[in-house]
Design an enzyme around this catalytic site. Structure first.
Site, short mmCIF file in Angstrom:
data_model
loop_
_atom_site.label_atom_id
_atom_site.label_comp_id
_atom_site.label_asym_id
_atom_site.label_seq_id
_atom_site.Cartn_x
_atom_site.Cartn_y
_atom_site.Cartn_z
CE LYS A 76 -4.76 4.30 30.50
NZ LYS A 76 -5.58 5.23 31.30
N GLY A 170 -10.46 17.90 21.80
CA GLY A 170 -11.14 16.60 21.91
C GLY A 170 -12.53 16.78 22.50
N GLY A 172 -14.77 14.22 22.94
CA GLY A 172 -15.29 12.88 23.24
C GLY A 172 -16.07 12.92 24.54
CG ASN A 173 -17.20 9.22 26.20
OD1 ASN A 173 -18.22 9.40 25.55
ND2 ASN A 173 -16.51 8.10 26.15
CB VAL A 174 -13.43 13.70 29.29
CG1 VAL A 174 -13.04 14.75 30.32
CG2 VAL A 174 -13.35 12.31 29.90
#
Ligand code: NAI
Length: 349
Positions: A76, A170, A172-174
C-alpha cells in the site's frame, strides 16, 4: 505501531521537494507475488500516522490477496496531502519515479483520493500499475453486496436484502454503487458523507435518506456498511453502534483487532473487511489473466460463498469471523512459504 501488525518486508519513505511529494510505500509481504495495493492520497496529522496507515493497510492487502487466492502479495502507498496540490501530474510522475526504483515489487492501484487517471500517469514511469484502465469500484461493491447478502442470510435466513436497512458510510465510488445494489435488491438505504451534497445525490437516486456523517454508525439499521475512512470501529463507536451486522468496503475498519472480540461479545456480527472488499483486486487479476466478464463476475460473487463458509465455520467453533478469515489467509501463506522452501532445498541438492 500496533503489535497486531507484523513487520513490513520493505518500507520506503519518499520525498521530492520540487514536486511537493511526500509519500510512504509499504510492502508487507511478497510470498504470493508482487505487492499489489492502492495509493491513498489524503491529509495526515503526522508522518508517523501516514507510516502506520500504510503498514496496516499493506498487511490487510496481504490477507485479502491470500484469502482471495490471488497471485499477489500485499502493499500500500500513501501520499501525504500537506496542502492544496500544486500540480497533480507532476506529483504523480514524481511518485512513479519511486515506484520504478522498486523494479515491479510494488504494483500500485487506485484507493481513496486517487483515480484511474492518476494511475495512468504513474504508469508512464512505473514499470507496472493496476487500475489505469478501468475503475475497480463497481467490482468491489459487487463483492461487498454479495458478502452483505451472505451475512444477512447467516443471521436471518433471507435470500435477498428485501426489507433490510443498510446504513452506508461514504458515498464515493464504492458506497454509491453499493447503495444502488442494495436498493435494487429491495433494501432500504441510509447514507452519510462528509460531502453532504454527494450523500444527498445518492439518497435521491436510490430513494434513501441522509443522516449526518457523525451519526451514521449509531443510526438504527440492520447492517452498518463502512465505505469511507479507516478505523471507524473504535472504543467510542462500539458503545453506540446502531446495527447488529458490520460489513463494508472500508479497509482497516477496526481500530484494534481486539475489537472483533468485543463486537462478538456484544452479539454484533463483524464481517472482516479484507474478506468482503476483494472484488477490486480480483478485477485487477482478471484483466491481467485475460478473464471474460462472466469469469470475473462469478469470481467476485464467490466472495458471498466464501463469506457464508467463514461465518458458518466461526459459528460452529464459537470464534470470530476475523479469527477464521485470518487463519485461512495465513494457512495459504504458510503453504506457499513451505513450497518455496522445498523448491529452494531441491535446488541446493
Ligand atoms: P472514494 O474516495 O471514492 O469515496 C470515499 C467517500 O467517503 C468520499 O465521498 C468521502 O467524502 C467520504 N468520507 C471520507 N471520510 C468520511 C467520514 N468520516 N464520514 C463519511 N464519509 C466520509 O473511495 P472508494 O473508492 O469509494 O473507497 C471507499 C473505501 O473502500 C475506502 O476505505 C477504500 O480503501 C475501500 N476500498 C475501495 C476499493 C475500490 O475498489 N475503490 C477496493 C477495496 C477497498
Amino acid at each position: 505501531m500496533n503489535s497486531d501488525f507484523p513487520g513490513t518486508e520493505q518500507l520506503v519513505l519518499c520525498e521530492d521537494r520540487d514536486a511537493g511529494l511526500r509519500a510512504v510505500i509499504a510492502i508487507d509481504d511478497t510470498t504470493l507475488g508482487p505487492a499489489v495495493g492502492g495509493i491513498r492520497l489524503k491529509a495526515y496529522p503526522s508522518s508517523g500516522a501516514a507510516i502506520e496507515e500504510a503498514r496496516r493497510l499493506a498487511a490487510a492487502m496481504t490477507l485479502k490477496n491470500a484469502l482471495a487466492e490471488l497471485p499477489f502479495g500485499g502493499g500500500k502507498a500513501v501520499i501525504l496531502q500537506d496542502g492544496p496540490i500544486r500540480d497533480r501530474t507532476t506529483l504523480m510522475l514524481a511518485f512513479g519515479e519511486f515506484v520504478a526504483r522498486l523494479g515491479g515489487t510494488y504494483v500500485p492501484g487506485a484507493d481513496m483520493g486517487t483515480t484511474v487517471d492518476d494511475l495512468a500517469i504513474v504508469g508512464q514511469i512505473a514499470p507496472d500499475v493496476a487500475c489505469d484502465e478501468e475503475d475497480p469500484a463497481p467490482w468491489t461493491s459487487l463483492g461487498v453486496w454479495s458478502g452483505i447478502r451472505a451475512a444477512v442470510a447467516h443471521v436471518h435466513g433471507s435470500a435477498t436484502l428485501a426489507g433490510t436497512t443498510v446504513a452506508i458510510q461514504g458515498t464515493g465510488n464504492v458506497g454509491a454503487d453499493l447503495a444502488r445494489r442494495v436498493a435494487a435488491d429491495g433494501g432500504h438505504v441510509i447514507v452519510a458523507d462528509i460531502d453532504e451534497a454527494r450523500a444527498a445525490r445518492v439518497a435521491a437516486e436510490v430513494g434513501g435518506r441522509v443522516v449526518a456523517a457523525d451519526a451514521i454508525a449509531s443510526t438504527p439499521a440492520d447492517v452498518f456498511a463502512p465505505c469511507a475512512a479507516a478505523r471507524v470501529i473504535n472504543e467510542a463507536t462500539l458503545e453506540r453502534l446502531g446495527s447488529p451486522i458490520v460489513a463494508g468496503a472500508a479497509n482497516d475498519v477496526l481500530a484494534d483487532t481486539a475489537l472483533a472480540d468485543a463486537l462478538h461479545a456484544r452479539g454484533v456480527l463483524y464481517v472482516p473487511d479484507f474478506l468482503l472488499n476483494a472484488g477490486g483486486v480480483v478485477h485487477i487479476h482478471a484483466l491481467r489473466a485475460g478473464w471474460s466478464r462472466d469469469q470475473l463476475d462469478a469470481a467476485v460473487r464467490r466472495i458471498g460463498d466464501r463469506t457464508a463458509a467463514i461465518l458458518a465455520a466461526a459459528r460452529s467453533a464459537r470464534g470470530t469471523p476475523l479469527a477464521h478469515a485470518t487463519g485461512r489467509a495465513q494457512a495459504v501463506l504458510a503453504t506457499a512459504r513451505s513450497g518455496q522452501r522445498d523448491v529452494a532445498g531441491t535446488a541446493r541438492v
